[in-house]
Design a protein around this motif. Sequence first.
Motif, PDB file in Angstrom:
ATOM      1  N   ASP A  47     -66.858 102.303 -17.332  1.00  0.00           N
ATOM      2  CA  ASP A  47     -65.607 101.693 -17.758  1.00  0.00           C
ATOM      3  C   ASP A  47     -64.435 102.629 -17.487  1.00  0.00           C
ATOM      4  O   ASP A  47     -63.378 102.208 -17.051  1.00  0.00           O
ATOM      5  N   ALA A  51     -61.935 101.652 -14.365  1.00  0.00           N
ATOM      6  CA  ALA A  51     -60.979 100.823 -15.097  1.00  0.00           C
ATOM      7  C   ALA A  51     -59.653 100.701 -14.359  1.00  0.00           C
ATOM      8  O   ALA A  51     -59.171 101.666 -13.766  1.00  0.00           O
ATOM      9  N   LYS A  55     -57.030  98.408 -18.579  1.00  0.00           N
ATOM     10  CA  LYS A  55     -58.295  98.735 -19.239  1.00  0.00           C
ATOM     11  C   LYS A  55     -58.328 100.221 -19.613  1.00  0.00           C
ATOM     12  O   LYS A  55     -58.792 100.587 -20.688  1.00  0.00           O
TER      13      LYS A  55
END
Length: 118
Positions: A47, A51, A55
Motif C-alpha cells: 500500500d 499508493a 492513498k
Amino acid sequence: MEITLTIDDKPVKFKSSGAVTKRYKMQFQRDFFADISSFGLAMQKEDIKSADSEKAMQIMSKIDFDLFLDIAWVFAKTADNAIPDPLTWLDGFETFPIMEILPDLQDLIARTIGSKKK
C-alpha cells in the motif's frame, strides 16, 4: 535479521534481535508490543510503495511518526550500540525519509514479533 538502509546519504544499520523489546522498554518506558499494536501494522507495505498521492496521505494520517522514530532508533541501537540517544541520533540527519524506510522496518518488526514455531 540485519539490514542497511541509506538515510541522508549515510548507511544506517538496523537489526532485530531478542533484545529489542527490552531495549525499547528501558529507553522509552513503554511496552514494545503494545506500541506496535497501536502503530497499526495492518498497513501493508505494498500500500505504501504503490499508493497514489491521495492513498499515501490516508496512510500517513494513520502513522504516529514519533512512535515510528522510536522504533527506528531501537533497531538502529540494536545494530550499533554506539548510537547516541534518540534525539541526538535524529539530529545527525538532515532528512529522515519515514515513508521510504517504513516498508523495510516493517519487515524487522514482523521478525521481532513473529514466531519460528512450526
